[in-house]
Scaffold this motif. Structure first.
Motif, PDB file in Angstrom:
ATOM      1  N   THR A 190       3.536   2.556  -6.584  1.00 21.91           N
ATOM      2  CA  THR A 190       4.798   2.651  -7.320  1.00 21.91           C
ATOM      3  C   THR A 190       5.976   2.218  -6.471  1.00 21.91           C
ATOM      4  O   THR A 190       5.990   2.429  -5.254  1.00 21.91           O
ATOM      5  N   HIS A 191       6.964   1.648  -7.112  1.00 21.46           N
ATOM      6  CA  HIS A 191       8.148   1.161  -6.409  1.00 21.46           C
ATOM      7  C   HIS A 191       8.910   2.309  -5.724  1.00 21.46           C
ATOM      8  O   HIS A 191       8.946   3.431  -6.241  1.00 21.46           O
ATOM      9  N   SER A 192       9.546   2.000  -4.611  1.00 24.98           N
ATOM     10  CA  SER A 192      10.223   3.035  -3.818  1.00 24.98           C
ATOM     11  C   SER A 192      11.420   3.663  -4.545  1.00 24.98           C
ATOM     12  O   SER A 192      11.982   4.657  -4.076  1.00 24.98           O
ATOM     13  N   SER A 193      11.800   3.077  -5.694  1.00 14.91           N
ATOM     14  CA  SER A 193      12.914   3.684  -6.435  1.00 14.91           C
ATOM     15  C   SER A 193      12.556   5.106  -6.896  1.00 14.91           C
ATOM     16  O   SER A 193      13.439   5.935  -7.096  1.00 14.91           O
ATOM     17  N   ILE A 194      11.267   5.385  -7.057  1.00 14.94           N
ATOM     18  CA  ILE A 194      10.857   6.746  -7.464  1.00 14.94           C
ATOM     19  C   ILE A 194      11.098   7.700  -6.290  1.00 14.94           C
ATOM     20  O   ILE A 194      11.606   8.812  -6.464  1.00 14.94           O
ATOM     21  N   SER A 226      16.333   0.858 -10.385  1.00  8.27           N
ATOM     22  CA  SER A 226      16.399   2.069  -9.544  1.00  8.27           C
ATOM     23  C   SER A 226      17.296   3.102 -10.214  1.00  8.27           C
ATOM     24  O   SER A 226      16.974   4.294 -10.248  1.00  8.27           O
ATOM     25  N   VAL A 227      18.398   2.642 -10.763  1.00 12.41           N
ATOM     26  CA  VAL A 227      19.343   3.556 -11.419  1.00 12.41           C
ATOM     27  C   VAL A 227      18.792   4.015 -12.776  1.00 12.41           C
ATOM     28  O   VAL A 227      18.919   5.185 -13.148  1.00 12.41           O
ATOM     29  N   SER A 228      18.150   3.118 -13.505  1.00  9.74           N
ATOM     30  CA  SER A 228      17.548   3.521 -14.785  1.00  9.74           C
ATOM     31  C   SER A 228      16.523   4.628 -14.548  1.00  9.74           C
ATOM     32  O   SER A 228      16.490   5.641 -15.260  1.00  9.74           O
ATOM     33  N   THR A 229      15.690   4.442 -13.536  1.00 11.43           N
ATOM     34  CA  THR A 229      14.643   5.426 -13.250  1.00 11.43           C
ATOM     35  C   THR A 229      15.242   6.745 -12.787  1.00 11.43           C
ATOM     36  O   THR A 229      14.766   7.820 -13.157  1.00 11.43           O
ATOM     37  N   LEU A 230      16.294   6.651 -12.005  1.00 16.52           N
ATOM     38  CA  LEU A 230      16.985   7.877 -11.577  1.00 16.52           C
ATOM     39  C   LEU A 230      17.445   8.672 -12.810  1.00 16.52           C
ATOM     40  O   LEU A 230      17.287   9.896 -12.879  1.00 16.52           O
ATOM     41  N   HIS A 231      17.993   7.969 -13.778  1.00 22.02           N
ATOM     42  CA  HIS A 231      18.432   8.637 -15.007  1.00 22.02           C
ATOM     43  C   HIS A 231      17.246   9.244 -15.763  1.00 22.02           C
ATOM     44  O   HIS A 231      17.344  10.340 -16.312  1.00 22.02           O
ATOM     45  N   ALA A 232      16.129   8.525 -15.778  1.00 21.39           N
ATOM     46  CA  ALA A 232      14.952   9.034 -16.505  1.00 21.39           C
ATOM     47  C   ALA A 232      14.446  10.319 -15.850  1.00 21.39           C
ATOM     48  O   ALA A 232      14.143  11.296 -16.543  1.00 21.39           O
ATOM     49  N   VAL A 233      14.371  10.314 -14.514  1.00 15.80           N
ATOM     50  CA  VAL A 233      13.849  11.516 -13.838  1.00 15.80           C
ATOM     51  C   VAL A 233      14.847  12.675 -13.997  1.00 15.80           C
ATOM     52  O   VAL A 233      14.451  13.833 -14.157  1.00 15.80           O
ATOM     53  N   ALA A 234      16.138  12.349 -14.016  1.00 20.57           N
ATOM     54  CA  ALA A 234      17.146  13.403 -14.242  1.00 20.57           C
ATOM     55  C   ALA A 234      16.971  14.013 -15.630  1.00 20.57           C
ATOM     56  O   ALA A 234      17.079  15.226 -15.822  1.00 20.57           O
ATOM     57  N   MET A 235      16.678  13.144 -16.606  1.00 15.95           N
ATOM     58  CA  MET A 235      16.419  13.644 -17.972  1.00 15.95           C
ATOM     59  C   MET A 235      15.211  14.574 -17.996  1.00 15.95           C
ATOM     60  O   MET A 235      15.223  15.626 -18.645  1.00 15.95           O
ATOM     61  N   ALA A 236      14.164  14.133 -17.286  1.00 17.65           N
ATOM     62  CA  ALA A 236      12.928  14.930 -17.267  1.00 17.65           C
ATOM     63  C   ALA A 236      13.207  16.301 -16.643  1.00 17.65           C
ATOM     64  O   ALA A 236      12.691  17.327 -17.096  1.00 17.65           O
ATOM     65  N   ARG A 237      14.052  16.306 -15.618  1.00 17.16           N
ATOM     66  CA  ARG A 237      14.396  17.578 -14.955  1.00 17.16           C
ATOM     67  C   ARG A 237      15.175  18.473 -15.919  1.00 17.16           C
ATOM     68  O   ARG A 237      14.928  19.671 -16.017  1.00 17.16           O
ATOM     69  N   GLU A 238      16.094  17.863 -16.645  1.00 19.33           N
ATOM     70  CA  GLU A 238      16.895  18.627 -17.602  1.00 19.33           C
ATOM     71  C   GLU A 238      16.018  19.205 -18.713  1.00 19.33           C
ATOM     72  O   GLU A 238      16.234  20.322 -19.188  1.00 19.33           O
ATOM     73  N   LYS A 239      15.004  18.430 -19.087  1.00 16.51           N
ATOM     74  CA  LYS A 239      14.131  18.851 -20.197  1.00 16.51           C
ATOM     75  C   LYS A 239      13.377  20.136 -19.875  1.00 16.51           C
ATOM     76  O   LYS A 239      12.984  20.887 -20.772  1.00 16.51           O
ATOM     77  N   GLN A 280      30.126   5.458 -24.334  1.00 21.09           N
ATOM     78  CA  GLN A 280      29.017   5.159 -23.421  1.00 21.09           C
ATOM     79  C   GLN A 280      29.061   5.958 -22.128  1.00 21.09           C
ATOM     80  O   GLN A 280      28.044   6.107 -21.463  1.00 21.09           O
ATOM     81  N   MET A 281      30.216   6.481 -21.787  1.00 24.79           N
ATOM     82  CA  MET A 281      30.309   7.286 -20.561  1.00 24.79           C
ATOM     83  C   MET A 281      29.421   8.530 -20.628  1.00 24.79           C
ATOM     84  O   MET A 281      29.120   9.127 -19.599  1.00 24.79           O
ATOM     85  N   ASP A 282      29.014   8.929 -21.846  1.00 21.53           N
ATOM     86  CA  ASP A 282      28.214  10.147 -22.007  1.00 21.53           C
ATOM     87  C   ASP A 282      26.754   9.980 -21.591  1.00 21.53           C
ATOM     88  O   ASP A 282      25.994  10.931 -21.613  1.00 21.53           O
ATOM     89  N   TYR A 283      26.353   8.741 -21.280  1.00 24.17           N
ATOM     90  CA  TYR A 283      24.923   8.498 -21.097  1.00 24.17           C
ATOM     91  C   TYR A 283      24.528   8.114 -19.679  1.00 24.17           C
ATOM     92  O   TYR A 283      23.497   7.485 -19.464  1.00 24.17           O
ATOM     93  N   GLY A 284      25.349   8.486 -18.724  1.00 26.08           N
ATOM     94  CA  GLY A 284      24.968   8.139 -17.358  1.00 26.08           C
ATOM     95  C   GLY A 284      25.974   8.643 -16.352  1.00 26.08           C
ATOM     96  O   GLY A 284      26.947   9.317 -16.710  1.00 26.08           O
ATOM     97  N   ILE A 285      25.732   8.299 -15.077  1.00 27.34           N
ATOM     98  CA  ILE A 285      26.630   8.809 -14.039  1.00 27.34           C
ATOM     99  C   ILE A 285      27.935   8.032 -13.953  1.00 27.34           C
ATOM    100  O   ILE A 285      28.915   8.532 -13.431  1.00 27.34           O
ATOM    101  N   GLN A 286      27.935   6.805 -14.432  1.00 27.80           N
ATOM    102  CA  GLN A 286      29.178   6.033 -14.362  1.00 27.80           C
ATOM    103  C   GLN A 286      30.127   6.449 -15.462  1.00 27.80           C
ATOM    104  O   GLN A 286      29.691   6.807 -16.554  1.00 27.80           O
TER     105      GLN A 286
END
Ligand code: PLP
Length: 491
Positions: free
Chosen positions: A192-196, A152-165, A346-352
């Motif tokens: 599709t899984h509800s994480s989307i 769920s968190v990986s996908t959140l990051h992917a969609v955030a990337m897509a938005r940034e793009k 590694q802090m540069d690559y996600g919300i944590q």
């Protein structure tokens, strides 16, 4: 003064740690051995554990044997045993013993991987382990992995990337109060899984951004319908943000046609994220490669070693092609985190900010079982699922409701006696209730755990095979239970 020096500050005495540590490892070894004597689903009622616990923490420290005694007495009865070989619900996932060692050591190091200097081990082991996994899954070299907790968190990051793009300045200006933003659209299938759904909610896109594309009779996304939806959106002035294709959907492990979807994304310049949270592990088996055709054309892929690679929860991997874009999306360096060395932080690559040392346990698993050992286990699970599907097909009382590409069977009891119902509607209602009853009875017995889904409106039983401890006899047991229940009903 002497007394002040021995005032019990600091940690547990070394000798106690050593003694109790050995006892705990013994206890875990016994737990794995006696697993099959325990009920798969906790037999507790809601509130049982809570009510057995004091309302506040003890004022004075308790001794460890007393604390640990409560694990057996209070905690164990409240555990649903995901490691049990008859846990077939949801996706059957389990830890290996060696994975437990990885967790123990990670807890002992207790590193918070944020900067290289706070955690060189995690910072450098993670990309190496993820590159091994990439090679095992036969993914191209242009994918770079990063570990998060869950898909769920990986996908959140992917969609955030897509938005940034899309370069809409959302990072700086946000989305609220802007009249210059078109309606942004995210496409996925009905399966599709509800994480989307959660990702679009969290990223401020709203559920109206989500376009759920219908699926065919095999529960795979209809790529023609996707093409039409994108075309209609573009002519209406909406802006496609990304497409999420799934290899191994949650309900049935269906395979979206990733190659065709990748064609559509390429033609329209749309970010493609592939959700292979469950099935990604199967890509390490050469004969399953065909199911993943086209996924190498995605911008990002999520796979969960904690699902089917015998790695204890949690460990999800997001592979991305454009690591700089991920960094651009998330990097934000506060003064107290500024460093002089040019290294990966590694802090540069996600919300944590701080991240757990998760790669250690996957490294253990990969080294201990080897590529061959992992492949063989996954192959065997798929063989067992196919065997089970064969028993269903050969039985007049049961029927399969979806194909079995991997190790999940979707089926139901539909005994011939139900053909005498006066209407299809009444028959279907009875069959739904029958299957729900059978599932609830088996789950309540503690003998096995099955879960369900709805396919074309039908209550469907799901049997997932994925535990590192599962053998054919475990599936036989479930099959016997199912037959016993149906026979009792139709007698
Ligand atoms: N994607 C798929 C296809 C899944 O099946 C699941 C869970 O089963 C998820 C995403 C979410 O996984 P997680 O629990 O790691 O967030």
């Amino acid at each position: 003064m002497k007394e002040m020096e021995n005032n019990n500050l600091g940690d547990m005495p070394r000798e106690d740690f050593r003694r109790y540590g050995h006892e705990i490892v013994d206890w875990i070894a016994d737990y794995f051995e006696r697993m099959e004597t325990l009920p798969v689903l906790s037999q507790n009622q809601p509130g049982d554990l809570k009510n057995a616990l004091p309302a506040s923490a003890p004022e004075r420290g308790e001794n460890f044997p007393q604390i640990f005694g409560d694990v057996e007495k209070l905690i164990l009865p409240a555990v649903t045993h995901w490691n049990h070989p008859n846990f077939h619900g949801l996706f059957s996932t389990s830890t290996s013993s060696v994975g437990v060692f990885g967790e123990m050591l990670a807890a002992a190091f207790d590193m918070k991987a944020m900067l290289w200097r706070t955690s060189p081990a995690s910072t450098e082991l993670e990309p190496v382990v993820l590159d091994w996994l990439r090679q095992m899954m036969n993914l191209t070299e242009d994918f770079h992995g990063i570990i998060y907790d869950t898909a769920s968190v990986s996908t959140l990051h992917a969609v955030a990337m897509a938005r940034e793009k899309l370069n809409l300045g959302i990072r700086e200006n946000g989305m609220s109060g802007r009249s210059d933003l078109p309606l942004l659209r995210v496409y996925c299938s009905e399966q599709t899984h509800s994480s989307i759904d959660k990702a679009v909610v969290l990223l401020g896109l709203g559920t109206r951004a989500l376009v759920k594309i219908p699926t065919n009779e095999r529960f795979e996304m209809d790529s023609e319908k996707l093409r039409e939806a994108i075309r209609d959106d573009i002519s209406a002035g909406n802006l496609p943000l990304c497409v999420v294709a799934t290899v191994g959907t949650t309900s049935t492990t269906a395979l979206d046609p990733v190659d065709k979807i990748a064609d559509i994304c390429r033609r329209n310049n749309i970010f493609l994220h592939v959700d292979a949270a469950y099935a990604g592990s199967a890509a390490i088996v050469p004969e399953f490669q065909t199911y993943f055709k086209g996924w190498e054309r995605a911008d990002s892929i999520v796979t969960n070693p904690h699902k089917w690679l015998f790695t204890p929860f949690d460990l999800s991997v997001l592979y991305v092609k454009d690591l700089d874009l991920l960094k651009k999306t998330f990097s934000l360096v506060a003064e107290y985190l500024k460093v002089t060395e040019t290294v990966t932080n590694q802090m540069d690559y996600g919300i944590q900010l701080g991240r757990r040392f998760r790669s250690l346990k996957l490294w253990f698993v990969m080294r201990y079982f080897g590529q061959e050992g992992l492949r063989e286990r996954i192959r065997e699970h798929c063989r067992l699922a196919r065997a089970f599907a064969g028993w269903v097909d050969d039985s007049e009382n049961f029927e399969m409701l979806a194909p079995v590409p991997f190790a999940l069977c979707c089926f139901r009891a539909a005994p011939p006696t139900t053909r005498t119902f006066v209407s299809d509607e009444l028959r279907e209602k009875y069959i739904d209730e029958l299957n729900e009853r059978i599932m609830n009875e088996i789950n309540a017995s503690g003998e096995a755990y099955l879960s369900h889904t709805k396919l074309n409106g039908k209550f469907t039983l799901r049997l997932s095979v994925g535990s590192i401890r599962v053998e054919e006899r475990h599936l036989r047991k479930v099959w016997d239970l199912l037959n016993e229940k149906v026979n009792n009903e139709i007698r």
